[in-house]
Design a protein around this motif. Structure first.
Motif, PDB file in Angstrom:
ATOM      1  N   ARG A 128       1.054  -1.049  -0.087  1.00 52.66           N
ATOM      2  CA  ARG A 128       0.155  -0.066   0.805  1.00 52.66           C
ATOM      3  C   ARG A 128       1.288   1.088   0.036  1.00 52.66           C
ATOM      4  NH1 ARG A 128      -4.213  -1.989   4.143  1.00 52.66           N
ATOM      5  NH2 ARG A 128      -5.892  -3.830   2.644  1.00 52.66           N
ATOM      6  N   LEU A 171       2.147   2.116  -3.096  1.00 52.24           N
ATOM      7  CA  LEU A 171       0.998   2.634  -4.337  1.00 52.24           C
ATOM      8  C   LEU A 171       0.502   3.796  -3.886  1.00 52.24           C
ATOM      9  CD1 LEU A 171      -2.515  -0.479  -4.144  1.00 52.24           C
ATOM     10  CD2 LEU A 171      -0.551   0.013  -6.079  1.00 52.24           C
ATOM     11  N   ARG A 231       0.431   0.056 -11.115  1.00 51.82           N
ATOM     12  CA  ARG A 231       0.303   0.716 -10.645  1.00 51.82           C
ATOM     13  C   ARG A 231      -0.948  -0.559 -10.669  1.00 51.82           C
ATOM     14  NH1 ARG A 231      -4.491   1.072  -7.268  1.00 51.82           N
ATOM     15  NH2 ARG A 231      -4.780   2.159  -6.151  1.00 51.82           N
ATOM     16  N   VAL A 253      -0.945  -7.491  -4.273  1.00 47.70           N
ATOM     17  CA  VAL A 253      -2.201  -7.318  -3.580  1.00 47.70           C
ATOM     18  C   VAL A 253      -2.823  -9.084  -3.136  1.00 47.70           C
ATOM     19  CG1 VAL A 253      -4.221  -6.361  -2.376  1.00 47.70           C
ATOM     20  CG2 VAL A 253      -2.298  -5.204  -3.912  1.00 47.70           C
ATOM     21  N   LYS A 285      -3.198 -11.371   0.131  1.00 47.82           N
ATOM     22  CA  LYS A 285      -4.201 -11.486   0.756  1.00 47.82           C
ATOM     23  C   LYS A 285      -4.793 -12.936   0.361  1.00 47.82           C
ATOM     24  CE  LYS A 285      -6.783  -6.409  -0.313  1.00 47.82           C
ATOM     25  NZ  LYS A 285      -7.104  -6.644  -0.604  1.00 47.82           N
ATOM     26  N   ILE A 316     -11.526  -8.961  -0.998  1.00 47.35           N
ATOM     27  CA  ILE A 316     -10.539  -7.943  -1.919  1.00 47.35           C
ATOM     28  C   ILE A 316     -10.666  -6.562  -1.225  1.00 47.35           C
ATOM     29  CG2 ILE A 316      -9.573  -9.434  -3.415  1.00 47.35           C
ATOM     30  CD1 ILE A 316     -10.416  -8.076  -5.270  1.00 47.35           C
ATOM     31  N   THR A 317     -12.424  -5.955  -1.469  1.00 44.51           N
ATOM     32  CA  THR A 317     -12.592  -5.219  -1.146  1.00 44.51           C
ATOM     33  C   THR A 317     -12.522  -4.808   0.239  1.00 44.51           C
ATOM     34  OG1 THR A 317     -14.153  -4.952  -2.564  1.00 44.51           O
ATOM     35  CG2 THR A 317     -14.313  -2.855  -1.449  1.00 44.51           C
ATOM     36  N   ASN A 318     -11.824  -3.215   1.002  1.00 42.35           N
ATOM     37  CA  ASN A 318     -11.566  -2.359   1.973  1.00 42.35           C
ATOM     38  C   ASN A 318     -11.842  -1.384   1.173  1.00 42.35           C
ATOM     39  OD1 ASN A 318     -10.570  -1.371   4.175  1.00 42.35           O
ATOM     40  ND2 ASN A 318      -8.998  -2.574   4.068  1.00 42.35           N
ATOM     41  N   VAL A 364     -10.118   1.962   2.638  1.00 46.55           N
ATOM     42  CA  VAL A 364      -8.811   1.986   2.083  1.00 46.55           C
ATOM     43  C   VAL A 364      -9.209   2.587   0.832  1.00 46.55           C
ATOM     44  CG1 VAL A 364      -6.620   1.301   0.568  1.00 46.55           C
ATOM     45  CG2 VAL A 364      -7.473   0.168   2.760  1.00 46.55           C
ATOM     46  N   GLU A 365      -9.932   2.569   0.153  1.00 44.40           N
ATOM     47  CA  GLU A 365     -10.569   3.411  -1.358  1.00 44.40           C
ATOM     48  C   GLU A 365     -10.317   5.008  -1.148  1.00 44.40           C
ATOM     49  OE1 GLU A 365     -13.459   1.183  -3.555  1.00 44.40           O
ATOM     50  OE2 GLU A 365     -12.435  -0.507  -3.416  1.00 44.40           O
ATOM     51  N   ILE A 413      -7.794   6.764  -0.261  1.00 43.84           N
ATOM     52  CA  ILE A 413      -7.214   6.971  -1.530  1.00 43.84           C
ATOM     53  C   ILE A 413      -7.829   8.145  -2.029  1.00 43.84           C
ATOM     54  CG2 ILE A 413      -6.432   5.809  -3.699  1.00 43.84           C
ATOM     55  CD1 ILE A 413      -6.411   3.390  -2.653  1.00 43.84           C
ATOM     56  N   ILE A 447      -9.403   2.168  -9.393  1.00 43.06           N
ATOM     57  CA  ILE A 447      -9.419   0.839  -8.127  1.00 43.06           C
ATOM     58  C   ILE A 447     -10.211   0.061  -9.315  1.00 43.06           C
ATOM     59  CG2 ILE A 447     -10.821   0.358  -6.359  1.00 43.06           C
ATOM     60  CD1 ILE A 447      -9.754   3.741  -5.329  1.00 43.06           C
ATOM     61  N   THR A 494      -7.753  -2.247 -11.452  1.00 50.55           N
ATOM     62  CA  THR A 494      -6.759  -3.254 -10.292  1.00 50.55           C
ATOM     63  C   THR A 494      -7.063  -4.587  -9.746  1.00 50.55           C
ATOM     64  OG1 THR A 494      -5.881  -0.795  -9.284  1.00 50.55           O
ATOM     65  CG2 THR A 494      -5.253  -3.115  -8.156  1.00 50.55           C
ATOM     66  N   LYS A 495      -8.646  -3.926  -8.806  1.00 51.64           N
ATOM     67  CA  LYS A 495      -9.938  -5.042  -8.897  1.00 51.64           C
ATOM     68  C   LYS A 495      -9.639  -6.354  -9.638  1.00 51.64           C
ATOM     69  CE  LYS A 495     -12.687  -2.512  -5.018  1.00 51.64           C
ATOM     70  NZ  LYS A 495     -13.965  -2.535  -4.293  1.00 51.64           N
ATOM     71  N   GLU A 506      -6.966  -8.367  -9.192  1.00 56.51           N
ATOM     72  CA  GLU A 506      -6.857  -9.032  -7.960  1.00 56.51           C
ATOM     73  C   GLU A 506      -7.134 -10.248  -8.810  1.00 56.51           C
ATOM     74  OE1 GLU A 506      -7.048  -7.495  -4.168  1.00 56.51           O
ATOM     75  OE2 GLU A 506      -6.436  -5.477  -5.130  1.00 56.51           O
TER      76      GLU A 506
HETATM   77  O1  LIG Z   1      -5.082  -1.827  -0.967  1.00 56.58           O
HETATM   78  C1  LIG Z   1      -5.895  -2.692  -0.758  1.00 56.58           C
HETATM   79  O2  LIG Z   1      -5.949  -3.770  -0.172  1.00 56.58           O
HETATM   80  C2  LIG Z   1      -6.118  -3.526  -2.606  1.00 56.58           C
HETATM   81  O3  LIG Z   1      -6.928  -4.001  -2.895  1.00 56.58           O
HETATM   82  C3  LIG Z   1      -5.881  -2.349  -3.013  1.00 56.58           C
HETATM   83  C4  LIG Z   1      -7.080  -1.634  -4.246  1.00 56.58           C
HETATM   84  C5  LIG Z   1      -6.738  -0.930  -4.841  1.00 56.58           C
HETATM   85  O4  LIG Z   1      -6.342  -0.796  -5.545  1.00 56.58           O
HETATM   86  O5  LIG Z   1      -5.926   0.920  -4.547  1.00 56.58           O
HETATM   87  C6  LIG Z   1      -8.234  -2.139  -4.248  1.00 56.58           C
HETATM   88  C7  LIG Z   1      -8.625  -2.909  -3.372  1.00 56.58           C
HETATM   89  C8  LIG Z   1      -9.625  -2.033  -2.200  1.00 56.58           C
HETATM   90  O6  LIG Z   1     -10.732  -2.472  -1.923  1.00 56.58           O
HETATM   91  C9  LIG Z   1      -8.658  -1.080  -2.259  1.00 56.58           C
HETATM   92  C10 LIG Z   1      -7.965  -0.780  -2.135  1.00 56.58           C
END
Ligand SMILES: O=C(O)C(=O)C[C@]1(C(=O)O)C=C[C@@H](O)C=C1
Length: 261
Positions: A16, A19, A154, A161, A165, A189-191, A194-195, A198, A239, A242-243, A246
């Motif tokens: 992170r 990122l 990125r 990630v 995880k 995987i979603t947080n 954190v999103e 960002i 984002i 990126t997901k 993942e």
């Molecule tokens: O940091 C994470 O856990 C990620 O999976 C990366 C990321 C991102 O693209 O920045 C993508 C999904 C999460 O919901 C949060 C952030």
């Protein structure tokens, strides 16, 4: 983060942090691209008579760069993903032999075609004034290459990630992957916190990096790229892509026999 030391790579906090640092590069690359007009002719296939090449001016310039970068081992690095993986020469330098941190199929996860297409159709219109600027075709395409490579790096960091995880919650992910539960994997995987952080940070960085700090507030400072545009690009494309990387990485994760399991 040191790719020669695998234990530093699969640490979610380190990932992170990387990122966050990449946000700076991406925002400055957006600012560089915003100096030029949209210049659709850069992206139109066969607009210019390039000898022995079928495609756009951008594709030709990007491929030409990748051919050189490939020869200096850029694409041996686990965090670099080429746009033209099938057209690259081998390097003449000795191989670096990075210790493997990702699963063996990592090169098969390549979102660059989608990144390039979204960049041209959705991102450029938000960054630049519409119109042609024939005298700046080369500079425009060079700025595009910088943006595309930074976005690609990125977005493909999603692989690190995902692997981190997976290692942290093996049982949970193994079940979801066996059931091919894409929505379940997406949820896992979603947080959201954190999103949100960002997007908040991007708004502040966009305001700070895009203005001249020596000007006083009363001088009606205008940002070089609207901070809201940067936030929207991340929210709608960076984002989610990126997901997607993942999820695509995780869906194949049980196909490999590897000593980490
Ligand atoms: O940091 C994470 O856990 C990620 O999976 C990366 C990321 C991102 O693209 O920045 C993508 C999904 C999460 O919901 C949060 C952030």
């Amino acid at each position: 983060m040191d790719f020669m030391k695998p234990e530093t790579v699969l640490n979610l906090a380190n990932i992170r942090e990387s990122l966050v640092r990449m946000e700076d590069t991406i925002i400055f690359n957006f600012i560089e691209r915003s100096q030029f007009y949209s210049s659709p002719s850069v992206y139109e296939p066969n607009k210019f008579p390039i000898p022995n090449f079928n495609g756009s001016f951008l594709d030709w310039l990007l491929l030409s760069h990748e051919k050189i970068h490939s020869q200096v081992r850029r694409y041996e690095a686990p965090d670099e993903t080429p746009f033209f993986p099938d057209h690259l020469p081998e390097t003449f330098l000795p191989s670096l032999n990075y210790p493997p941190v990702l699963a063996s199929y990592t090169d098969e996860i390549n979102a660059n075609d989608e990144i390039k297409q979204i960049y041209i159709s959705e991102i450029i219109p938000g960054l630049s004034t519409h119109g042609e600027q024939p005298e700046n075709l080369g500079s425009t395409a060079m700025a595009d290459i910088e943006v595309l490579q930074s976005l690609s790096r990125r977005i493909h960091f999603g692989k690190f990630v995902a692997e981190a995880k997976f290692q942290n919650e093996k049982e949970r992910f193994t079940k979801l992957i066996k059931e091919k539960d894409v929505h379940g994997i997406e949820d896992a995987i979603t947080n959201a916190a954190v999103e949100e952080k960002i997007l908040e940070r991007l708004l502040e960085k966009g305001k700070a990096y895009g203005t001249d700090p020596s000007l006083k507030f009363s001088q009606h400072i205008q940002s070089k790229v609207k901070p809201e545009t940067i936030v929207k690009i991340y929210k709608d494309y960076v984002i989610p892509l990126t997901k997607k990387v993942e999820v695509d990485y995780l869906l194949k994760r049980l196909e490999v026999e590897d000593d980490k399991n």
